[in-house]
Design an enzyme around this catalytic site. Structure first.
Site, mmCIF file in Angstrom:
data_model
loop_
_atom_site.group_PDB
_atom_site.id
_atom_site.type_symbol
_atom_site.label_atom_id
_atom_site.label_comp_id
_atom_site.label_asym_id
_atom_site.label_seq_id
_atom_site.Cartn_x
_atom_site.Cartn_y
_atom_site.Cartn_z
ATOM 1 N N GLN A 97 -6.096 19.625 31.487
ATOM 2 C CA GLN A 97 -6.146 19.941 30.064
ATOM 3 C C GLN A 97 -6.582 18.744 29.230
ATOM 4 O OE1 GLN A 97 -1.999 22.056 30.874
ATOM 5 N NE2 GLN A 97 -2.436 22.066 28.688
ATOM 6 N N ARG B 179 10.040 16.489 19.883
ATOM 7 C CA ARG B 179 9.731 17.839 19.385
ATOM 8 C C ARG B 179 10.927 18.773 19.532
ATOM 9 N NH1 ARG B 179 5.150 21.417 17.974
ATOM 10 N NH2 ARG B 179 3.674 19.694 17.935
ATOM 11 N N PHE C 183 6.569 22.395 24.583
ATOM 12 C CA PHE C 183 6.678 20.940 24.509
ATOM 13 C C PHE C 183 7.990 20.466 23.878
ATOM 14 C CE2 PHE C 183 5.141 16.649 23.379
ATOM 15 C CZ PHE C 183 4.412 16.335 24.508
ATOM 16 N N THR D 255 2.261 15.850 17.292
ATOM 17 C CA THR D 255 3.082 14.878 16.567
ATOM 18 C C THR D 255 2.538 13.467 16.750
ATOM 19 O OG1 THR D 255 4.612 14.890 18.445
ATOM 20 C CG2 THR D 255 5.174 16.264 16.565
ATOM 21 N N GLU E 252 1.518 28.490 21.993
ATOM 22 C CA GLU E 252 2.912 28.177 22.308
ATOM 23 C C GLU E 252 3.949 29.044 21.590
ATOM 24 O OE1 GLU E 252 3.118 23.497 23.203
ATOM 25 O OE2 GLU E 252 2.091 24.021 21.338
#
Length: 787
Positions: A215, A328, A362, A460, A731
């Site tokens: 990815q 997160r 995540f 983030t 997500e």
């Protein structure tokens, strides 16, 4: 001469095939189902290809006293055996800037399955057999395998973070009511259909081409260059498609790519590394498992006044992405709820297990599970329907809208979304019917729950919020599209092609999407954080508009009209009072020496983050959703079925409703699996025992909801200027699966007349459900005896 037709129909009379907001099939769907889609293991093997196998440590924590590889080197077909001494660069494949993860272990083994060496042979079978011949002598060291053991020495794998809003301590002291508890949340194996794999082909001088299932092509490029001690520009990483990723191929591909590239450059022959599924399980990181300690203060109506939460995570032996993941978790520990006063802290613990890594959501899913447990506890303490407590504590639109990380929630639609789902699913009537069913059935108990989702969209790590694209137009009017995102089955390439088709007003069949490669679009961000369509779609749009501007300027001059009289339509390019075929405009522009190639770029606006202060705006916007789940539990065995699920999800103004609905369905099932059947288990020696489909249970067809209703929120475009006002959908849907966990909890609670919170941990396997039922009955009996 170009084809010209007078404009005698409106420009919008024909709609292009593959326009944005259309439900269009995945560009490779027909190849997926027919077997024509090429994955890395399908690429024709180059002459002289070597097959690579990793030699793995058989201890969780030990010092390597000696390693005899003579028998490995002498085995049939073996061409090379490589260890740390063969690495020309740095023995490091660590993510980010920490450099704490070696390609091969040297004198210290830090988890069971830690790679020690690589063997390259003429066939895969020869390489596998040879790797088993190594003789390694160890000195055993104490191994820390779980969160409980890691808490004692208190070793952190990465610096923790704390978020503060208001004064949590004072709010808890002043609250009319308080409660506290601990929640255990299990990890999750990615279980992508295509295992980790890399094929490296050596080139001239320092060059190497690496086909890898990743990815994050640019990170692989940098890691390979780092290990080989060559410039990044000498490494080309190419990804046509992946057979799934889910975060497991964001950093975990580094090992396989670097090892294959090392063998290729050392031997001068192409090299391929594809681990067995069992080895893939053992070697690669998982979703982090957590223990969450929580304390909440609230009033008699159930309004939350203050919270204090500590998120302890098993991170593994190296940092990997544990810092951002545990961060997160804190960002989403509020979910849809205004806490008023909050303190949230992470505790990323080092253990002698494989380093856990990114997984869809995540860390956000773990944070949301904690938020929902807190709300459920408050609901039981006040004797209310959990949905009513949820709605009471939702963020407001003009006040009660500041998160624990000090971002103001400006796009809140969770209230109306839940109201719509509550009515559509007939929640209240079904809840009454379920109570009646439970009263009449001593052994089978039903449960119902509605849980919401608010998920922040953006990396983030602010620098990752950028994307690039490259578009070529050829003289026959065909369009070559390349961008920095990777296709892993989610339909990213289809969506970006729709964006480009819409800009030029050409049918999508005219656009050829090519493999992601660091040789075309450099310095790419990972396809993660649900940002693939946002940043790559905008980058491709930027490139397309640059080309359009050139073509408009050329056409205006060439045909002697004002630039305002040139427009791209589905029937051709309108130039004054005539239509010119797109390909003819392009051919004329080439003859006029106009560049038909352009790069595009996009960076996400408005975001900023100060981790030290725990304040900022880490997210551009939020995606929302909610799910209602109904289950039936056999209280004699703990087994259960999911009877019905109703989902309403927010995709903004969807780029492709068919693909987005598929992501919602798939995300929900994956989230449900994580919280129910999927259980990771290590033994006392640190060996992963759930390392294959025979021992690790993802949801199968029979586990899907018997009735599965999914709708996308309508008439709700993104308030931010995202690509065509759409919202990310990769997500957020995973967390809709939390509804199943709470429906199971609701069913379990019925054995004690809903007087006590079951405190059902995840994964809620049948065994855990049964144990929770037994424990709840004992608690209820104790309460009665005390009364």
């Amino acid at each position: 001469m170009p084809d010209r037709n007078p404009i005698d129909i409106p420009a919008a009379a024909r709609r292009i095939d593959g326009a944005v907001h259309d439900s269009r099939r995945h560009e490779s769907a027909h190849k997926h189902v027919s077997g024509e889609a090429l994955y890395i293991d399908d690429i024709a093997e180059p002459a002289g290809l070597l097959h690579v196998q990793l030699g793995l440590a058989s201890r969780a924590h030990a010092r390597v006293l000696s390693m005899d590889l003579a028998a490995v080197r002498a085995a049939p077909g073996v061409v090379a055996v490589l260890t740390t001494v063969d690495i020309p660069g740095v023995n490091d494949i660590g993510a980010g800037q920490r450099h704490d993860e070696p390609l091969f272990a040297t004198d210290l083994v830090q988890y069971h399955g830690h790679p020690l060496f690589a063997v390259a042979a003429e066939t895969r079978d020869q390489a596998r057999r040879a790797a088993q011949l190594a003789r390694v002598e160890y000195e055993a060291l104490p191994a820390v395998l779980d969160i409980a053991g890691a808490r004692d020495p208190g070793t952190l794998v990465t610096p923790p973070m704390t978020l503060r809003l208001g004064d949590a301590e004072a709010a808890l002291k002043a609250a009319p009511r308080t409660l506290s508890g601990r929640l255990t949340i299990g990890g999750q194996e990615h279980f992508y259909l295509e295992s980790q794999i890399a094929l490296a082909i050596p080139g001239e001088d320092e060059d190497v081409l690496v086909h890898v299932s990743t990815q994050h092509p640019s990170e692989v490029q940098h890691i390979v260059a780092h290990v080989l001690d060559i410039p990044a520009g000498a490494v080309t990483v190419e990804v046509r498609r992946m057979g799934g990723g889910f975060g497991g191929k964001e950093t975990q591909a580094n090992l396989f790519a670097a090892c294959a590239a090392l063998v290729a450059k050392k031997t001068g022959r192409a090299a391929k590394l594809r681990p067995d599924r069992d080895d893939d399980f053992r070697i690669t990181g998982k979703r982090h498992d957590f223990e969450v300690d929580y304390q909440v203060g609230f009033d008699d109506q159930g309004r939350i006044l203050g919270t204090d939460m500590l998120f302890a995570a098993r991170c593994g032996f190296a940092a990997d992405l544990s810092g951002p993941v545990t961060d997160r978790a804190l960002f989403h520990a509020d979910n849809c709820y205004f806490y008023g006063n909050a303190r949230m802290a992470s505790l990323p613990l080092k253990t002698n297990t494989v380093s856990n890594t990114a997984f869809r959501g995540f860390g956000g899913p773990q944070g949301m599970v904690a938020a929902e447990r807190v709300v459920e506890e408050v609901a039981f303490a006040t004797g209310q329907d959990p949905l009513d407590v949820r709605k009471l504590n939702f963020y407001g639109t003009t006040d009660r809208n500041v998160t624990p990380y000090h971002q103001t929630v400006e796009d809140n639609i969770i209230g109306p979304l839940v109201e719509e789902l509550e009515a559509w699913s007939d929640y209240r009537t079904r809840r009454q019917a379920i109570r009646a069913f439970n009263g009449a059935n001593p052994y089978l108990k039903k449960g119902l729950a509605l849980t919401p989702v608010k998920f922040g969209i953006s990396f983030t790590f602010t620098p990752y919020n950028q994307g690039g694209a490259l578009i070529h137009i050829y003289t026959d009017g065909s369009i070559h599209l390349n961008h920095g995102g990777t296709e892993m089955g989610q339909g990213l390439n289809t969506k970006v092609a729709q964006v480009v088709a819409d800009e030029f007003q050409v049918d999508i069949g005219r656009i050829r999407i090519t493999a992601t490669t660091t040789g075309k679009v450099p310095n790419t961000s990972a396809t993660a954080a649900s940002s693939g369509s946002d940043i790559n779609g905008k980058a491709a749009q930027n490139a397309a508009r640059a080309l359009k501007a050139r073509l408009v300027e050329f056409a205006a001059g060439h045909w002697g009209v004002d630039a305002s009289a040139v427009a791209f339509t589905a029937d051709g390019v309108a130039v004054g009072g005539q239509l010119v075929a797109f390909k003819d405009v392009v051919k004329a522009a080439y003859m006029g020496r106009i560049s038909l190639s352009a790069t595009g770029y996009y960076k996400t606006p408005k975001i900023h983050w100060d981790r030290a202060k725990g304040q900022g705006r880490p997210f551009l916007y939020y995606a929302y959703g909610a799910a209602v789940a109904e289950v039936t539990v056999d209280t004699l065995t703990g087994e259960y079925v999911v009877d019905r699920v109703d989902i309403l999800h927010d995709c903004g103004d969807s780029l492709n409703p068919a693909l987005d609905k598929g992501q919602v369905e798939g995300g929900f099932i994956q989230g449900m699996g994580w919280l129910t059947t999927e259980e990771l288990w290590w033994d006392a020696q640190g060996r992963l025992r759930t390392h294959a489909p025979s021992t690790y249970k993802i949801p199968a067809c029979g586990d899907r909801p018997r009735q599965f209703n999914v709708r996308l929120m309508r008439n709700s475009p993104n308030v931010e200027d995202t690509i065509h006002r759409s919202k990310a959908v990769g997500e957020p849907p995973l967390m809709l699966g939390i509804a199943v966990l709470h429906a199971l909890s609701d069913a379990v609670a019925s054995v004690a007349d809903h007087r006590l919170c079951p405190q059902l941990d995840a994964p809620a396997t049948p065994e855990r459900v049964l144990m929770t039922i037994d424990r709840l009955r004992a608690r209820a009996a104790g309460c009665e005896d005390g009364a």
